[in-house]
Scaffold this motif. Structure first.
Motif, PDB file in Angstrom:
ATOM      1  N   TRP A   1       8.824   4.079   3.889  1.00 20.05           N
ATOM      2  CA  TRP A   1       7.805   3.400   3.340  1.00 20.05           C
ATOM      3  C   TRP A   1       7.908   1.743   3.217  1.00 20.05           C
ATOM      4  CZ3 TRP A   1       6.817   3.165  -2.520  1.00 20.05           C
ATOM      5  CH2 TRP A   1       5.709   2.924  -2.912  1.00 20.05           C
ATOM      6  N   ARG A   2       9.152   1.583   2.974  1.00 19.71           N
ATOM      7  CA  ARG A   2       9.307   0.025   2.786  1.00 19.71           C
ATOM      8  C   ARG A   2       9.312  -0.640   4.229  1.00 19.71           C
ATOM      9  NH1 ARG A   2       7.247  -2.732   0.578  1.00 19.71           N
ATOM     10  NH2 ARG A   2       8.663  -4.455   0.771  1.00 19.71           N
ATOM     11  N   TRP A   3      10.042  -0.125   5.262  1.00 18.01           N
ATOM     12  CA  TRP A   3       9.995  -0.649   6.675  1.00 18.01           C
ATOM     13  C   TRP A   3       8.645  -0.640   7.251  1.00 18.01           C
ATOM     14  CZ3 TRP A   3       8.937   1.590  11.426  1.00 18.01           C
ATOM     15  CH2 TRP A   3       9.240   0.803  12.457  1.00 18.01           C
ATOM     16  N   GLN A   4       8.145   0.322   7.010  1.00 20.95           N
ATOM     17  CA  GLN A   4       6.411   0.346   7.488  1.00 20.95           C
ATOM     18  C   GLN A   4       5.370  -0.961   6.850  1.00 20.95           C
ATOM     19  OE1 GLN A   4       4.950   4.184   6.808  1.00 20.95           O
ATOM     20  NE2 GLN A   4       5.860   4.967   8.631  1.00 20.95           N
ATOM     21  N   ALA A   5       5.781  -0.873   5.716  1.00 13.27           N
ATOM     22  CA  ALA A   5       5.219  -2.138   4.659  1.00 13.27           C
ATOM     23  C   ALA A   5       5.489  -3.355   5.245  1.00 13.27           C
ATOM     24  CB  ALA A   5       5.350  -1.703   3.100  1.00 13.27           C
ATOM     25  N   ARG A   6       7.009  -3.490   5.541  1.00 18.17           N
ATOM     26  CA  ARG A   6       7.408  -4.818   6.119  1.00 18.17           C
ATOM     27  C   ARG A   6       6.822  -5.158   7.390  1.00 18.17           C
ATOM     28  NH1 ARG A   6      12.948  -7.454   4.674  1.00 18.17           N
ATOM     29  NH2 ARG A   6      12.116  -7.069   2.843  1.00 18.17           N
ATOM     30  N   THR A   7       6.737  -4.261   8.198  1.00 24.83           N
ATOM     31  CA  THR A   7       6.280  -4.234   9.471  1.00 24.83           C
ATOM     32  C   THR A   7       4.967  -4.763   9.587  1.00 24.83           C
ATOM     33  OG1 THR A   7       6.259  -2.148  10.193  1.00 24.83           O
ATOM     34  CG2 THR A   7       7.974  -2.949  10.714  1.00 24.83           C
ATOM     35  N   ARG A   8       3.945  -4.437   8.674  1.00 23.92           N
ATOM     36  CA  ARG A   8       2.577  -4.716   8.517  1.00 23.92           C
ATOM     37  C   ARG A   8       2.312  -5.787   7.991  1.00 23.92           C
ATOM     38  NH1 ARG A   8       1.686   1.078   7.255  1.00 23.92           N
ATOM     39  NH2 ARG A   8       2.457   0.612   5.191  1.00 23.92           N
ATOM     40  N   GLU A   9       3.227  -6.336   7.136  1.00 16.18           N
ATOM     41  CA  GLU A   9       3.089  -7.689   6.666  1.00 16.18           C
ATOM     42  C   GLU A   9       3.024  -8.888   7.582  1.00 16.18           C
ATOM     43  OE1 GLU A   9       6.067  -8.151   3.690  1.00 16.18           O
ATOM     44  OE2 GLU A   9       5.266  -6.600   2.415  1.00 16.18           O
TER      45      GLU A   9
ATOM     46  N   GLY B   1       0.794  -1.153  -0.028  1.00 20.43           N
ATOM     47  CA  GLY B   1       0.061   0.025   0.089  1.00 20.43           C
ATOM     48  C   GLY B   1       0.818   1.313   0.069  1.00 20.43           C
ATOM     49  N   ARG B   2       0.399   2.457  -0.520  1.00 20.75           N
ATOM     50  CA  ARG B   2       0.925   3.571  -0.737  1.00 20.75           C
ATOM     51  C   ARG B   2       0.796   4.432   0.653  1.00 20.75           C
ATOM     52  NH1 ARG B   2      -0.922   6.101  -5.855  1.00 20.75           N
ATOM     53  NH2 ARG B   2      -1.820   4.300  -6.667  1.00 20.75           N
ATOM     54  N   THR B   3       1.763   5.029   1.204  1.00 14.28           N
ATOM     55  CA  THR B   3       1.537   5.918   2.198  1.00 14.28           C
ATOM     56  C   THR B   3       2.073   7.185   2.005  1.00 14.28           C
ATOM     57  OG1 THR B   3       3.869   5.332   2.986  1.00 14.28           O
ATOM     58  CG2 THR B   3       2.130   4.006   3.915  1.00 14.28           C
ATOM     59  N   LYS B   4       2.011   8.368   2.577  1.00 12.50           N
ATOM     60  CA  LYS B   4       2.270   9.490   2.501  1.00 12.50           C
ATOM     61  C   LYS B   4       3.656   9.562   2.259  1.00 12.50           C
ATOM     62  CE  LYS B   4      -1.549  11.834   4.500  1.00 12.50           C
ATOM     63  NZ  LYS B   4      -1.846  12.775   5.597  1.00 12.50           N
ATOM     64  N   ALA B   5       4.590   8.915   2.940  1.00 10.17           N
ATOM     65  CA  ALA B   5       6.159   8.719   2.880  1.00 10.17           C
ATOM     66  C   ALA B   5       6.377   8.281   1.570  1.00 10.17           C
ATOM     67  CB  ALA B   5       6.523   8.071   4.066  1.00 10.17           C
ATOM     68  N   GLY B   6       5.690   7.087   1.072  1.00 14.78           N
ATOM     69  CA  GLY B   6       5.964   6.546  -0.172  1.00 14.78           C
ATOM     70  C   GLY B   6       5.734   7.375  -1.455  1.00 14.78           C
ATOM     71  N   ILE B   7       4.568   7.855  -1.330  1.00 14.30           N
ATOM     72  CA  ILE B   7       4.136   8.963  -2.343  1.00 14.30           C
ATOM     73  C   ILE B   7       5.106   9.941  -2.573  1.00 14.30           C
ATOM     74  CG2 ILE B   7       2.335  10.740  -3.233  1.00 14.30           C
ATOM     75  CD1 ILE B   7       0.492   8.765  -1.786  1.00 14.30           C
ATOM     76  N   ALA B   8       5.395  10.642  -1.247  1.00 17.90           N
ATOM     77  CA  ALA B   8       6.341  11.741  -1.293  1.00 17.90           C
ATOM     78  C   ALA B   8       7.924  11.371  -1.621  1.00 17.90           C
ATOM     79  CB  ALA B   8       6.432  12.359  -0.019  1.00 17.90           C
ATOM     80  N   GLY B   9       8.210  10.318  -1.371  1.00 17.85           N
ATOM     81  CA  GLY B   9       9.673   9.752  -1.662  1.00 17.85           C
ATOM     82  C   GLY B   9       9.734   9.334  -3.057  1.00 17.85           C
ATOM     83  N   LEU B  10       8.678   8.736  -3.831  1.00 16.56           N
ATOM     84  CA  LEU B  10       8.698   8.563  -5.131  1.00 16.56           C
ATOM     85  C   LEU B  10       8.507   9.915  -6.034  1.00 16.56           C
ATOM     86  CD1 LEU B  10       6.253   5.465  -5.649  1.00 16.56           C
ATOM     87  CD2 LEU B  10       8.640   5.623  -6.121  1.00 16.56           C
ATOM     88  N   ILE B  11       7.721  10.911  -5.666  1.00 20.01           N
ATOM     89  CA  ILE B  11       7.856  12.135  -6.265  1.00 20.01           C
ATOM     90  C   ILE B  11       9.188  13.030  -6.058  1.00 20.01           C
ATOM     91  CG2 ILE B  11       6.839  14.488  -6.115  1.00 20.01           C
ATOM     92  CD1 ILE B  11       4.173  12.963  -5.426  1.00 20.01           C
ATOM     93  N   ILE B  12       9.762  13.033  -4.857  1.00 22.56           N
ATOM     94  CA  ILE B  12      11.224  13.397  -4.807  1.00 22.56           C
ATOM     95  C   ILE B  12      12.115  12.809  -5.589  1.00 22.56           C
ATOM     96  CG2 ILE B  12      13.159  13.802  -3.200  1.00 22.56           C
ATOM     97  CD1 ILE B  12      11.029  14.300  -1.121  1.00 22.56           C
ATOM     98  N   LEU B  13      12.085  11.352  -5.687  1.00 27.49           N
ATOM     99  CA  LEU B  13      13.158  10.599  -6.512  1.00 27.49           C
ATOM    100  C   LEU B  13      12.964  10.822  -7.869  1.00 27.49           C
ATOM    101  CD1 LEU B  13      13.958   7.421  -4.446  1.00 27.49           C
ATOM    102  CD2 LEU B  13      14.908   9.803  -4.362  1.00 27.49           C
ATOM    103  N   THR B  14      11.834  11.033  -8.218  1.00 25.66           N
ATOM    104  CA  THR B  14      11.282  11.280  -9.717  1.00 25.66           C
ATOM    105  C   THR B  14      11.762  12.521 -10.212  1.00 25.66           C
ATOM    106  OG1 THR B  14       9.475   9.631  -9.596  1.00 25.66           O
ATOM    107  CG2 THR B  14       9.497  11.468 -11.536  1.00 25.66           C
TER     108      THR B  14
END
Length: 124
Positions: A111-119, A2-15
């Protein structure tokens, strides 16, 4: 994933950082901008931008590709930043690029750490 605010912001910044590296091809060969730095950064930026769409759709491989392409690109400029003899505007651009990249990389890592801890844990 799932996308989080951190993930969306991170992808936008890296793009945006990758887009800046693509645009940076325009200054190849000008004083303070050696091709041996700009061309690998351009290639990595194109790879990162190509992986952005799958990453946005939730592909783990896409996220990893965006992350690694940007991380390697950032690592490539650090020696040039420290030891290079470039004009002040180039050093300023490198500083902004490094800081922005580190911010984006940090957000993706969170983002990835949060996703991993929720799985749920997988059975062995």
């Amino acid at each position: 994933m799932g996308r989080t605010k951190a993930g969306i912001a991170g992808l936008i910044i890296l793009t945006l950082a990758n887009l800046a590296d693509v645009v940076g091809m325009a200054v190849v060969g000008t004083p303070g901008n050696p091709p041996e730095l700009i061309i690998p950064s351009f290639v990595l930026a194109v790879i990162g931008m190509a992986a952005t769409v799958p990453a946005w759709r939730g592909s783990r491989a896409g996220v990893l590709t965006v992350f690694l392409a940007r991380a390697v690109s950032t690592l490539l400029v650090i020696p040039f930043y420290v030891a290079g003899d470039q004009p002040d505007w180039v050093r300023t651009g490198l500083t902004v690029g490094i800081v922005v990249s580190l911010l984006g990389l940090g957000l993706i890592a969170v983002w990835r750490w949060q996703a991993r801890t929720r799985e749920p844990a997988r059975a062995a």
